[in-house]
Design a protein around this motif. Structure first.
Motif, PDB file in Angstrom:
ATOM      1  N   UNK A   1     -46.590   6.374   0.927  1.00 24.43           N
ATOM      2  CA  UNK A   1     -45.398   5.725   1.484  1.00 24.43           C
ATOM      3  C   UNK A   1     -44.174   6.198   0.724  1.00 24.43           C
ATOM      4  N   UNK A   2     -43.095   6.458   1.457  1.00 20.12           N
ATOM      5  CA  UNK A   2     -41.860   6.810   0.753  1.00 20.12           C
ATOM      6  C   UNK A   2     -40.798   5.727   0.938  1.00 20.12           C
ATOM      7  N   UNK A   3     -41.262   4.522   1.256  1.00 18.47           N
ATOM      8  CA  UNK A   3     -40.315   3.410   1.377  1.00 18.47           C
ATOM      9  C   UNK A   3     -39.776   3.057  -0.010  1.00 18.47           C
TER      10      UNK A   3
ATOM     11  N   UNK B   1     -38.505  -6.487  -3.137  1.00 22.37           N
ATOM     12  CA  UNK B   1     -39.917  -6.502  -2.743  1.00 22.37           C
ATOM     13  C   UNK B   1     -40.572  -7.833  -3.092  1.00 22.37           C
ATOM     14  N   UNK B   2     -40.268  -8.342  -4.271  1.00 22.94           N
ATOM     15  CA  UNK B   2     -40.844  -9.615  -4.701  1.00 22.94           C
ATOM     16  C   UNK B   2     -40.398 -10.733  -3.759  1.00 22.94           C
TER      17      UNK B   2
ATOM     18  N   UNK C   1     -39.435 -10.365  -0.662  1.00 24.36           N
ATOM     19  CA  UNK C   1     -40.118 -10.144   0.615  1.00 24.36           C
ATOM     20  C   UNK C   1     -41.523 -10.736   0.559  1.00 24.36           C
ATOM     21  N   UNK C   2     -42.208 -10.545  -0.567  1.00 20.67           N
ATOM     22  CA  UNK C   2     -43.548 -11.107  -0.743  1.00 20.67           C
ATOM     23  C   UNK C   2     -43.536 -12.626  -0.678  1.00 20.67           C
TER      24      UNK C   2
ATOM     25  N   UNK D   1     -37.478  -3.597  -6.872  1.00 19.68           N
ATOM     26  CA  UNK D   1     -38.563  -4.545  -7.161  1.00 19.68           C
ATOM     27  C   UNK D   1     -38.210  -5.994  -6.821  1.00 19.68           C
TER      28      UNK D   1
ATOM     29  N   UNK E   1     -32.002  -4.015   6.803  1.00 17.92           N
ATOM     30  CA  UNK E   1     -32.259  -3.488   5.465  1.00 17.92           C
ATOM     31  C   UNK E   1     -32.048  -1.974   5.413  1.00 17.92           C
ATOM     32  N   UNK E   2     -32.536  -1.268   6.433  1.00 19.26           N
ATOM     33  CA  UNK E   2     -32.437   0.196   6.437  1.00 19.26           C
ATOM     34  C   UNK E   2     -31.002   0.689   6.640  1.00 19.26           C
ATOM     35  N   UNK E   3     -30.288   0.084   7.585  1.00 19.53           N
ATOM     36  CA  UNK E   3     -29.039   0.694   8.029  1.00 19.53           C
ATOM     37  C   UNK E   3     -27.788   0.009   7.489  1.00 19.53           C
TER      38      UNK E   3
ATOM     39  N   UNK F   1     -37.637   0.322  -2.076  1.00 18.74           N
ATOM     40  CA  UNK F   1     -37.012  -1.006  -2.146  1.00 18.74           C
ATOM     41  C   UNK F   1     -36.972  -1.412  -3.617  1.00 18.74           C
TER      42      UNK F   1
ATOM     43  N   UNK G   1     -34.993  -7.529  10.438  1.00 17.08           N
ATOM     44  CA  UNK G   1     -34.952  -7.330   8.985  1.00 17.08           C
ATOM     45  C   UNK G   1     -35.047  -5.854   8.632  1.00 17.08           C
ATOM     46  N   UNK G   2     -35.900  -5.110   9.343  1.00 14.23           N
ATOM     47  CA  UNK G   2     -36.053  -3.681   9.056  1.00 14.23           C
ATOM     48  C   UNK G   2     -34.770  -2.925   9.373  1.00 14.23           C
TER      49      UNK G   2
END
Lengths: 143, 142
Positions: free
Chosen positions: A76-78, A85-86, A88-89, A82, A136-138, A80, A132-133
């Motif tokens: 994966x080359x995503x 990510x935490x 998001x978890x 840490x 977050x991405x754009x 984010x 969300x994607x």
């Protein structure tokens, strides 16, 4: 469209997932909802632990097999941070417990059962997931 | 004992399916959810493949009457759509769209040991524990 389009391995993997859920359903009479199975281990009740541990152990064993023989399955080359990510978890953990399920329990099992609750759940998490994607991405540049 | 073995086998199959399908690659998951970018529709086929098989399995439930290993079918019966269901699904979707892991792939990926997988898993467990705490606080005293 993306150059990473892999419909055949996706269908095959999906069929394996469906088979796994069917083994649980017809063998043990249970729904293979992963957030529910794993969540039950964090609030354990007597006599209701061994099968959950075994299922999660099976998941982990599959992961070990991939680490040894097919590490590209984790490629994966995503990017984010840490902390993001935490967070998001946390949202996934809290949300799946509040909403009684995730992609497996509501998605695979619920839709196959034609459950209106699961359909409402899937439509909701697909919409907020896409939103969300995209954001977050754009808009946040990968946060 | 049989139930435990069967659950282990199901977990192994489920994990293999997630790995083959591409669900353990967060970049691929996010490329599926991000419909505005370089869209990768592959993961829609995961759901199609899974439901195609599992839908058929459900047709056998009434015919069987009870599971192969005995006992009863313990299947959800609620059909009402309430605020908790929708709010929970909405929060889950947001986390999924940001991090690219849903619970199954998050568990499978822990053994790969990357810091991303471990950090996400830590958050997942914390979120579930936080839910248990808030539920207990909201529940009437026994």
């Amino acid at each position: 469209m993306s150059a990473d389009f892999t419909p055949f391995s996706a269908l095959l993997g999906g069929a394996l997932i469906g088979l796994a859920a069917s083994v649980m359903l017809l063998g043990a009479g249970r729904v293979a909802g992963i957030s529910g199975i794993f969540g039950g281990l964090l609030a354990p009740r007597a006599g209701d632990v061994a099968w959950r541990l075994a299922f999660v152990g099976g998941l982990l064993a599959a992961g070990v097999g991939a680490v040894l023989f097919a590490p590209s399955a984790f490629a994966s080359d995503l990017v984010r941070p840490p902390l993001v990510l935490a967070l998001a978890g946390v949202l996934v953990g809290y949300g799946t417990q509040l909403g009684n399920g995730c992609t497996s329990g509501h998605g695979v099992c619920g839709l196959s059962r034609l459950s209106p609750r699961s359909l409402a759940s899937v439509v909701t998490f697909m919409l907020t997931g896409a939103l969300a994607a995209v954001v977050t991405n754009h808009l946040l540049g990968g946060a | 004992m049989k139930n435990t073995l069967l659950s282990g086998l199901a977990g192994l199959l489920f994990g293999a399916g997630l790995l083959v399908a591409g669900m353990t690659r967060p970049d691929k998951v996010v490329a599926f959810l991000d419909v505005s970018g370089d869209w990768d529709p592959s993961l829609a086929f995961v759901m199609i493949g899974a439901i195609a098989v599992h839908f058929v399995a459900y047709r056998f439930v009434p015919k069987l009457g009870s599971p192969f290993l005995g006992g009863r079918f313990a299947l959800p019966t609620r059909r009402d759509v309430d605020a908790r269901l929708l709010l929970g699904a909405a929060l889950f979707g947001i986390g999924w769209g940001i991090g690219g892991y849903c619970p199954g792939p998050a568990l499978v990926s822990v053994v790969n040991g990357t810091s991303d997988a471990l950090v996400f898993f830590g958050g997942l467990v914390a979120g579930m524990l936080a839910f248990n705490v808030t539920e207990r606080a909201a529940a009437p005293a026994e």
